[in-house]
Design a protein around this motif. Structure first.
Motif, PDB file in Angstrom:
ATOM      1  N   PRO A   1      36.943  39.668  48.206  1.00  0.00           N
ATOM      2  CA  PRO A   1      37.851  38.510  48.081  1.00  0.00           C
ATOM      3  C   PRO A   1      38.488  38.384  46.697  1.00  0.00           C
ATOM      4  N   LEU A   2      37.743  38.702  45.636  1.00  0.00           N
ATOM      5  CA  LEU A   2      38.315  38.626  44.291  1.00  0.00           C
ATOM      6  C   LEU A   2      39.520  39.558  44.171  1.00  0.00           C
TER       7      LEU A   2
ATOM      8  N   LEU B   1      43.485  38.814  43.159  1.00  0.00           N
ATOM      9  CA  LEU B   1      44.175  39.540  42.094  1.00  0.00           C
ATOM     10  C   LEU B   1      45.178  40.557  42.639  1.00  0.00           C
ATOM     11  N   GLY B   2      45.434  40.498  43.944  1.00  0.00           N
ATOM     12  CA  GLY B   2      46.282  41.484  44.602  1.00  0.00           C
ATOM     13  C   GLY B   2      47.599  41.780  43.909  1.00  0.00           C
ATOM     14  N   PRO B   3      48.417  40.782  43.582  1.00  0.00           N
ATOM     15  CA  PRO B   3      49.705  41.076  42.926  1.00  0.00           C
ATOM     16  C   PRO B   3      49.536  41.833  41.605  1.00  0.00           C
TER      17      PRO B   3
ATOM     18  N   ALA C   1      36.583  48.964  37.188  1.00  0.00           N
ATOM     19  CA  ALA C   1      36.357  47.702  37.895  1.00  0.00           C
ATOM     20  C   ALA C   1      37.629  47.252  38.609  1.00  0.00           C
ATOM     21  N   LEU C   2      38.782  47.427  37.958  1.00  0.00           N
ATOM     22  CA  LEU C   2      40.052  47.089  38.599  1.00  0.00           C
ATOM     23  C   LEU C   2      40.414  48.106  39.666  1.00  0.00           C
ATOM     24  N   LYS C   3      40.227  49.373  39.364  1.00  0.00           N
ATOM     25  CA  LYS C   3      40.579  50.456  40.296  1.00  0.00           C
ATOM     26  C   LYS C   3      39.834  50.313  41.615  1.00  0.00           C
ATOM     27  N   THR C   4      38.536  50.011  41.555  1.00  0.00           N
ATOM     28  CA  THR C   4      37.706  49.984  42.760  1.00  0.00           C
ATOM     29  C   THR C   4      37.856  48.687  43.563  1.00  0.00           C
ATOM     30  N   MET C   5      38.768  47.823  43.135  1.00  0.00           N
ATOM     31  CA  MET C   5      39.086  46.659  43.959  1.00  0.00           C
ATOM     32  C   MET C   5      40.004  47.036  45.115  1.00  0.00           C
ATOM     33  N   ILE C   6      40.617  48.214  45.017  1.00  0.00           N
ATOM     34  CA  ILE C   6      41.482  48.724  46.081  1.00  0.00           C
ATOM     35  C   ILE C   6      40.770  49.874  46.775  1.00  0.00           C
ATOM     36  N   LEU C   7      40.558  49.724  48.054  1.00  0.00           N
ATOM     37  CA  LEU C   7      39.760  50.699  48.800  1.00  0.00           C
ATOM     38  C   LEU C   7      40.391  52.086  48.750  1.00  0.00           C
ATOM     39  N   GLU C   8      41.716  52.151  48.797  1.00  0.00           N
ATOM     40  CA  GLU C   8      42.385  53.452  48.786  1.00  0.00           C
ATOM     41  C   GLU C   8      42.189  54.200  47.473  1.00  0.00           C
ATOM     42  N   GLU C   9      41.802  53.501  46.425  1.00  0.00           N
ATOM     43  CA  GLU C   9      41.582  54.136  45.121  1.00  0.00           C
ATOM     44  C   GLU C   9      40.154  54.642  44.952  1.00  0.00           C
ATOM     45  N   MET C  10      39.315  54.407  45.947  1.00  0.00           N
ATOM     46  CA  MET C  10      37.920  54.836  45.871  1.00  0.00           C
ATOM     47  C   MET C  10      37.749  56.183  46.555  1.00  0.00           C
TER      48      MET C  10
END
Length: 217
Positions: free
Chosen positions: A11-12, A16-18, A89-98
């Protein structure tokens, strides 16, 4: 949690999506982009930190007064961890970046774990920067120690459950690095914890008047 053609890990991240989309559009999340940039930032932080640590006496406390090169390496490693863990920490908030081909239960917690690592590292760097002997420093030492316990646990887990290969440092071999690195951090934290002081009451100096003398231990 899908939004604007990406899937957010928690959810966080959705909140922070934008910001995450803006950062992603720059290509920052590519390892060959953020690692050099964050390493340069870490180097700048280290230079500033070392100047401050020399002036405030952090380099003079035991045992670093005799092992300043080791302390310098420890300081830079903490600066490196802070900047790069923040980027991850920012990168792994987007699943496609993992780097996972399928969804695992722990994916929503990868980013919060790195945020926690950043907070522990920031607390340690603050102690070096300030060389504080206040009660706040004692509490920060305790907070850092809790984080180190988690690091030791990971080290033991890898040592006991993963193959020990000298040619593959990401397996059980990494436990040796963890124990060495965390051990050096622990030495610094113990030294600073011992040097902290709090306000205590000395009742032996005024036993008859009912007064009390306050001094710092």
């Amino acid at each position: 949690m899908e939004f604007s053609s990406v899937t957010y890990a928690n959810p966080l991240a959705e909140i922070l999506g934008p910001l995450l989309l803006l950062i992603r559009a720059t290509g920052f999340f590519e390892a060959y982009v953020f690692m050099p940039l964050m390493t340069l930032l870490a180097a700048y932080m280290f230079v500033e930190l070392k100047h401050k640590a020399v002036s405030n006496g952090s380099f003079s406390i035991r045992p670093w007064s005799r092992h300043q090169i080791t302390f310098s390496i420890l300081c830079f490693s903490q600066c490196f961890l802070l900047t790069n863990a923040a980027a991850v920490a920012l990168k792994t908030m987007i699943l496609e970046e993992m780097d996972y081909a399928s969804y695992f239960w722990f994916i929503p917690y990868v980013s919060p774990l790195h945020i926690y690592i950043v907070s522990v590292t920031a607390a340690h760097l603050y102690l070096i920067w300030s060389n504080s002997k206040s009660m706040i420093a004692k509490w920060l030492c305790t907070y850092i120690q809790i984080g180190l316990f988690g690091g030791y646990f990971i080290g033991f887990h890898r040592l006991l459950n993963e193959p020990f290969e000298l040619t593959n440092p990401t397996t059980g071999m990494s436990a040796v690095f963890f124990f060495t690195w965390f051990g050096l951090i622990n030495i610094d934290v113990f030294s600073r914890f011992k040097n902290t002081r709090g306000t205590v009451i000395d009742r032996t100096k005024a036993p008859l008047t009912g007064g009390r003398n306050v001094h710092e231990a």
